[in-house]
Design a protein around this motif. Structure first.
Motif, short mmCIF file in Angstrom:
data_model
loop_
_atom_site.label_atom_id
_atom_site.label_comp_id
_atom_site.label_asym_id
_atom_site.label_seq_id
_atom_site.Cartn_x
_atom_site.Cartn_y
_atom_site.Cartn_z
N GLY A 114 39.80 -21.14 -57.15
CA GLY A 114 40.49 -19.90 -57.52
C GLY A 114 41.15 -19.24 -56.32
O GLY A 114 42.28 -18.74 -56.41
N GLY A 115 40.45 -19.22 -55.17
CA GLY A 115 41.04 -18.66 -53.96
C GLY A 115 42.24 -19.46 -53.49
O GLY A 115 43.26 -18.90 -53.08
N PHE A 116 42.14 -20.79 -53.56
CA PHE A 116 43.27 -21.65 -53.22
C PHE A 116 44.46 -21.36 -54.13
O PHE A 116 45.61 -21.28 -53.68
N THR A 117 44.19 -21.21 -55.43
CA THR A 117 45.27 -20.96 -56.39
C THR A 117 45.99 -19.65 -56.08
O THR A 117 47.22 -19.59 -56.08
N GLN A 118 45.23 -18.59 -55.81
CA GLN A 118 45.85 -17.30 -55.53
C GLN A 118 46.62 -17.31 -54.22
O GLN A 118 47.71 -16.74 -54.13
N ALA A 119 46.04 -17.93 -53.20
CA ALA A 119 46.64 -17.84 -51.86
C ALA A 119 47.75 -18.86 -51.61
O ALA A 119 48.72 -18.56 -50.91
N LEU A 120 47.64 -20.06 -52.18
CA LEU A 120 48.55 -21.14 -51.78
C LEU A 120 49.38 -21.75 -52.91
O LEU A 120 50.37 -22.42 -52.64
N ALA A 121 49.00 -21.54 -54.17
CA ALA A 121 49.75 -22.17 -55.26
C ALA A 121 51.23 -21.76 -55.28
O ALA A 121 52.10 -22.61 -55.50
N PRO A 122 51.57 -20.47 -55.06
CA PRO A 122 53.00 -20.13 -55.05
C PRO A 122 53.78 -20.85 -53.95
O PRO A 122 54.90 -21.32 -54.18
N SER A 123 53.20 -20.95 -52.76
CA SER A 123 53.87 -21.68 -51.68
C SER A 123 53.96 -23.16 -52.00
O SER A 123 54.98 -23.81 -51.72
N LEU A 124 52.93 -23.70 -52.62
CA LEU A 124 52.93 -25.11 -52.98
C LEU A 124 54.04 -25.40 -53.99
O LEU A 124 54.72 -26.42 -53.90
N ALA A 125 54.22 -24.50 -54.95
CA ALA A 125 55.23 -24.71 -55.99
C ALA A 125 56.63 -24.80 -55.39
O ALA A 125 57.45 -25.63 -55.80
N THR A 126 56.92 -23.96 -54.40
CA THR A 126 58.28 -23.93 -53.85
C THR A 126 58.51 -24.96 -52.76
O THR A 126 59.60 -25.54 -52.67
N SER A 127 57.50 -25.26 -51.95
CA SER A 127 57.73 -26.13 -50.79
C SER A 127 57.32 -27.57 -51.02
O SER A 127 57.78 -28.46 -50.29
N VAL A 128 56.48 -27.84 -52.02
CA VAL A 128 55.99 -29.21 -52.24
C VAL A 128 56.37 -29.73 -53.62
O VAL A 128 56.71 -30.91 -53.77
N LEU A 129 56.34 -28.86 -54.63
CA LEU A 129 56.52 -29.31 -56.01
C LEU A 129 57.93 -29.12 -56.52
O LEU A 129 58.20 -29.27 -57.72
N GLY A 130 58.85 -28.76 -55.64
CA GLY A 130 60.27 -28.78 -55.97
C GLY A 130 60.78 -27.65 -56.84
O GLY A 130 61.84 -27.78 -57.46
N ARG A 131 60.09 -26.53 -56.90
CA ARG A 131 60.56 -25.40 -57.70
C ARG A 131 61.39 -24.45 -56.84
O ARG A 131 60.99 -24.09 -55.73
N ASP A 132 62.54 -24.05 -57.34
CA ASP A 132 63.39 -23.11 -56.62
C ASP A 132 63.03 -21.66 -56.93
O ASP A 132 63.29 -20.76 -56.14
N ASP A 133 62.48 -21.42 -58.13
CA ASP A 133 62.15 -20.05 -58.54
C ASP A 133 60.73 -19.70 -58.11
O ASP A 133 59.83 -20.54 -58.09
N LEU A 134 60.53 -18.43 -57.78
CA LEU A 134 59.21 -17.97 -57.35
C LEU A 134 58.30 -17.64 -58.54
O LEU A 134 57.10 -17.46 -58.36
N PHE A 135 58.87 -17.58 -59.74
CA PHE A 135 58.05 -17.29 -60.92
C PHE A 135 57.10 -18.44 -61.22
O PHE A 135 56.02 -18.23 -61.80
N SER A 136 57.47 -19.66 -60.85
CA SER A 136 56.63 -20.82 -61.14
C SER A 136 55.27 -20.70 -60.45
O SER A 136 54.23 -21.06 -61.02
N GLY A 137 55.27 -20.19 -59.21
CA GLY A 137 54.00 -19.98 -58.52
C GLY A 137 53.13 -18.97 -59.24
O GLY A 137 51.91 -19.14 -59.34
N ALA A 138 53.75 -17.90 -59.75
CA ALA A 138 53.00 -16.90 -60.51
C ALA A 138 52.43 -17.52 -61.78
O ALA A 138 51.30 -17.21 -62.19
N LEU A 139 53.20 -18.40 -62.40
CA LEU A 139 52.74 -19.07 -63.61
C LEU A 139 51.52 -19.93 -63.33
O LEU A 139 50.56 -19.96 -64.13
N ALA A 140 51.52 -20.64 -62.21
CA ALA A 140 50.38 -21.48 -61.85
C ALA A 140 49.12 -20.63 -61.66
O ALA A 140 48.03 -21.00 -62.11
#
Length: 399
Positions: free
Chosen positions: A228-254
């Motif tokens: 849960g801590g990993f998800t809150q702290a790093l999932a948004p960065s992971l979505a944009t820099s590793v998983l190829g998402r351009d929008d920042l909403f995807s990290g919030a969705l994760a």
């Protein structure tokens, strides 16, 4: 006391206030990417913000968890919401790591005070005809609120890119003030009684009957908190820099999906025996977390989101089962010390893991560190579930 017609309104006010204070704690998660891009805040500072949020939350929860039983619900709940509003105003000024760390620390105090006081208010005001409703609110509000806050600020990032961090926190502060005023107008449900100062002494004690299974159960629960801590702290960065998402909403969705899947699955599995929920949920958690590793290797956000649903469901079932296993083995009069012991162990595990991960990201990069951290969670889940199953074997499961 409340008149019958006023009881639903009072219960709704306390419940919504509970969700609002938890939602405010979820607002920062999608904004971490903005802070990195705009102000160059390091990953270790971002994960440190989660860790520094945990420590005062634990201190407030452990020291003030029983305070509202002595001085009244309003006298603790209203200040908790005002402190939360102050934290949001501090976070609205973030342009470096200092206001971020300070704001998150103050927010931790707010949430720690509110969890006990508002939880007690909700229980006090629950309609007698709906005995399970209070439990659903008190268990679902923290993860559900975090999900709502993350989604709201993630949407704000897309709609108001430049001003999202400021407006997200200003709105959250305003909602907290409104909730505080509404609570201040409610009658008190708990009479003042002596012992307030004595209640500030933390009670962390594991009953003898629960000690055999406590370490392995806590390994499972700690795994859910670390993820849960990993998800809150790093999932948004992971979505944009590793998983190829351009929008920042995807990290919030994760973030939101993980925290919503948990309580939903926990409620759905409420009829499972406690030991089976603990071990089965841990296996599902391990499977979902392994899916994170695969999604990171593939660079697929869709696969990551699917794994989030599975991991979140495992978290909810395992956590609910773990708490039931421990409480079933805690005689009446000892349960007040059991839960703080669990939370102390697991919150600290999440804080330490977040700090280490943040430091490691700056050295080895986000994708490798995220994969290693997920691997650690898989090992913790499997080892904890296997150990708990062995120690529970041959005992009668009260749940």
């Amino acid at each position: 006391m409340f008149r019958p017609r006023s009881l639903p309104l009072a219960f709704g006010t306390a419940s919504v206030s509970f969700v609002v204070v938890c939602a405010a704690a979820g607002v920062p998660a999608p904004l971490y990417v903005v802070y990195q891009r705009s102000y160059g805040i390091s990953t270790v500072a971002l994960t440190g913000a989660f860790a520094v949020y945990v420590v005062p939350l634990l201190a407030a929860l452990l020291c003030c968890g029983s305070l509202s039983d002595h001085v009244g619900r309003r006298r603790v709940a209203v200040p908790a919401l005002i402190v939360g509003a102050v934290a949001c105003l501090v976070l609205a000024t973030v342009d470096s790591s200092v206001p971020l760390i300070i704001g998150r620390a103050v927010q931790g105090v707010s949430v720690g005070l509110a969890l006990a006081a508002l939880g007690g208010y909700v229980v006090d005001l629950a309609p007698p005809t709906r005995p399970g409703l209070a439990g659903a609110i008190t268990s679902g509000a923290p993860p559900g609120g975090i999900a709502i806050g993350a989604l709201a600020s993630g949407a704000a990032v897309q709609l108001v890119p430049g001003g999202a961090p400021v407006w997200s926190f200003v709105v959250a502060a305003g909602l907290l003030v409104v909730a505080a005023v509404a609570l201040a107008l409610l009658p008190e449900t708990t009479a003042r009684r002596p012992g307030a100062l004595r209640s500030l002494r933390p009670e962390v004690r594991v009953p003898r009957a629960a000690r055999r299974v406590f370490p392995m159960v806590c390994v499972v629960v700690a795994a859910t908190y670390v993820l849960g801590g990993f998800t809150q702290a790093l999932a948004p960065s992971l979505a944009t820099s590793v998983l190829g998402r351009d929008d920042l909403f995807s990290g919030a969705l994760a973030v939101a999906v993980y925290h919503l899947a948990g309580p939903a699955a926990g409620l759905a599995a409420a009829r499972l025996p406690a030991a089976r929920a603990l071990t089965g949920g841990a296996v599902v958690l391990a499977a979902g977390t392994a899916g994170f590793v695969g999604a990171i290797a593939l660079g697929s956000f869709a696969a990551y989101l699917a794994a989030t649903v599975v991991a979140g469901a495992g978290f909810g079932v395992a956590f609910a089962g773990a708490i039931r296993v421990l409480l079933d083995r805690s005689p009446e009069g000892t349960r007040a010390g059991t839960l703080p012991a669990v939370y102390l162990y697991c919150y600290l595990a999440a804080a330490v893991a977040s700090l280490l991960a943040g430091a490691a990201v700056d050295v080895w990069g986000l994708a490798p560190v995220a994969s290693v951290l997920c691997g650690v969670v898989v090992v913790m889940s499997v080892v904890g579930a296997a150990g708990a199953a062995l120690r529970l074997r041959g005992t009668v499961d009260p749940g």
